[in-house]
Design an enzyme around this catalytic site. Structure first.
Site, PDB file in Angstrom:
ATOM      1  N   CYS A   6       0.829  -1.211   0.000  1.00  0.00           N
ATOM      2  CA  CYS A   6       0.000   0.000   0.000  1.00  0.00           C
ATOM      3  C   CYS A   6       0.864   1.263   0.000  1.00  0.00           C
ATOM      4  CB  CYS A   6      -0.921  -0.015   1.220  1.00  0.00           C
ATOM      5  SG  CYS A   6      -1.626   1.580   1.659  1.00  0.00           S
ATOM      6  N   CYS A  14     -11.075   4.791 -12.925  1.00  0.00           N
ATOM      7  CA  CYS A  14     -11.608   5.773 -13.881  1.00  0.00           C
ATOM      8  C   CYS A  14     -11.352   5.311 -15.320  1.00  0.00           C
ATOM      9  CB  CYS A  14     -10.969   7.142 -13.655  1.00  0.00           C
ATOM     10  SG  CYS A  14     -11.158   7.789 -11.975  1.00  0.00           S
TER      11      CYS A  14
END
Length: 493
Positions: free
Chosen positions: A54, A405
């Site tokens: 992460c 997106c």
């Protein structure tokens, strides 16, 4: 004598360095086998649930390590690698990284929603350690407590059985994340501060003492949860506080003028207050106008100044840079150089309150040709396209680098193509990283999609449905002001 060859020496040094690195970490590493009994050993502990891959976790890691060292002996910091300790992470509902939680006596007490910098974590967690309100027994205790970098809220009571003290302690427990509390059952400790009966006094940080405001404020109401909360909200920042990355969230939601310069309350209090006093002198003339004021270290906020106001390192020199951001998100910056007599700031504020200033808007250039199935929205044409009162608008806020997106793009374009003949609805998109997003749109991640109905432009509705074309069409069938038109024929889906 036995000697080490070059390769053996290299290995020994490497192992020694590795050992030093591991030993140097003050963050407790916990897992499924030892989490419960280890956390239960401490009154308060902060735990980070993370994944090694992460990016946000990697960014937090050095700050977390530094905070752990500074808090050693006060509040322990721990971490759990959720990629190998899924049982523990699952039990505490971890579904994103990093997730930080505060545990008290082994129990999940609260989500950590404080700053992510080392100093911010330290400040926040120190308030979590020990009692929510520090008992004061003598004047030395009182003087030591209020001589702090932050404001101090102190309750003076006539006895330990005071009902007002009970209310005070209730509020201190609820607000310990943001403020420092102390109390005494000896009213005589407050005599030199004008205290004669049960009351609460807010002491401003000594570094912010100024002739333009009192160094302390006494509450003139009986202590209750509601009155004390209001008293703190109204007075904790004073006329012109020191804005930092740690307290900025507490100052959102207000119209705020900030003077950015070399603010340094550790090494140069006098120089820092020289400019702050000039801001305060002018601010007192406009105190009833509803604008808040603050000073901030320019270096700490330089990235924001460049991104939001277009102010680079060479702008302003050593003089303060002045900006205003109101609660609607409208931005203004003072173009005239700050003068030592404060007259330039005075003129800037007169123009601001008279509505003469031009808003500063971060916007891409509007496309010359915007005839595609998905209309491109930028800050400069947002009003024209999204706030067109006669049109329903579905608008996507995206980031160019966002993988989700990119996955959505062909489906969203197909949606626009299917509705291209419908004159009552607009399918639109906006790059939220390159344009100012109006504050009525809560965009925390990408993509974020809103439906903005005709005639209700002040009430955008966040789209929470699926991201297939039919999901969008079914949603619009229910929400659109007029029946949808697909292709060249009107259809009720």
């Amino acid at each position: 004598m036995c000697t080490l060859g070059p390769f053996s020496m290299f290995l020994l040094i490497a192992l020694a360095q590795q050992h030093v690195f591991v030993a140097a970490s003050d963050v407790l590493e916990l897992g499924d086998s030892d989490f419960d009994y280890t956390v239960a050993e401490y009154e308060t502990v902060l735990v980070e649930f993370f994944a090694p891959w992460c990016g946000h976790c990697q960014q937090l890691a050095p700050e977390y390590e530094t905070a752990a060292t500074k808090l050693k002996g006060t509040v322990p910091l721990a971490k759990v690698d959720c990629t190998v300790n899924s049982e523990t992470c699952g039990r505490f509902g971890v579904n994103g990284y990093p997730t930080l939680k505060i545990f008290r006596n082994g129990e999940d007490f609260a989500a950590y929603d404080g700053p992510r910098s080392a100093d911010g974590i330290v400040s926040y967690m120190k308030k979590q350690a020990g009692p929510s309100s520090v008992p004061l027994h003598n004047e030395r205790d009182l003087d030591a407590f209020v001589n702090n970098f932050e404001a101090s809220v102190v309750g003076f009571f006539s006895g330990a059985d005071s009902s007002q003290m009970a209310e005070f302690l209730k509020v201190s427990s609820a607000m310990r994340d943001s403020h420092r509390f102390a109390h005494t059952a000896d009213l005589s400790l407050g005599l030199k501060h004008g205290v004669e009966s049960d009351t609460v006094v807010l002491f401003r940080p000594p570094r912010l003492n100024s002739k333009f405001e009192d160094s302390l404020v006494k509450s003139d109401e009986a202590v209750s949860t509601a009155s004390l909360r209001q008293f703190i909200r109204d007075n904790v920042f004073g006329l012109c506080p020191h804005l930092t990355a740690e307290n900025r969230e507490n100052m959102r939601g207000r119209d705020l003028l900030v003077a950015y310069y070399n603010v340094d309350y550790l090494r140069n209090i006098k120089g820092t207050n020289y400019w702050r006093n000039r801001v305060m002198k002018v601010a007192t003339q406009f105190q009833s106008q509803g604008l808040s004021y603050a000073v901030a270290n320019r270096a700490e906020f330089q990235e924001e100044l460049e991104e939001e106001f277009g102010l680079g390192l060479s702008d302003g020199g050593e003089l303060p840079l002045i900006t205003i951001r109101n609660r609607e998100g409208h931005k203004y910056s003072m173009q005239e150089e700050f003068t030592r007599d404060g007259k330039s700031l005075e003129r800037f504020l007169e123009d601001y309150f008279a509505g003469k200033l031009k808003r500063q808007v971060k916007s891409e250039a509007a496309p010359e040709n915007n005839d595609g199935p998905v209309k491109v929205v930028v800050a400069d044409n947002f009003e024209e396209i999204v706030n067109n009162p006669s049109k329903d608008v579905l608008v996507e806020f995206y980031a160019p680098w966002c993988g989700h997106c990119k996955t959505l793009e062909p489906k969203y374009t197909e949606l626009g193509e299917q509705l291209s003949a419908d004159t009552h609805i607009v399918i639109a998109k906006m790059d939220a990283t390159a344009n100012d997003v109006p504050t009525t749109y809560d965009v925390q991640g990408f993509p974020t999609i809103f439906f903005v109905p005709a005639g209700q432009k002040d009430q955008p509705r966040k789209y929470e449905g699926g991201r297939e074309v039919n999901d969008f069409l079914n949603y619009l069938k229910e929400e659109a002001t007029h029946p949808l038109v697909l292709g060249t024929a009107r259809e009720d889906l």
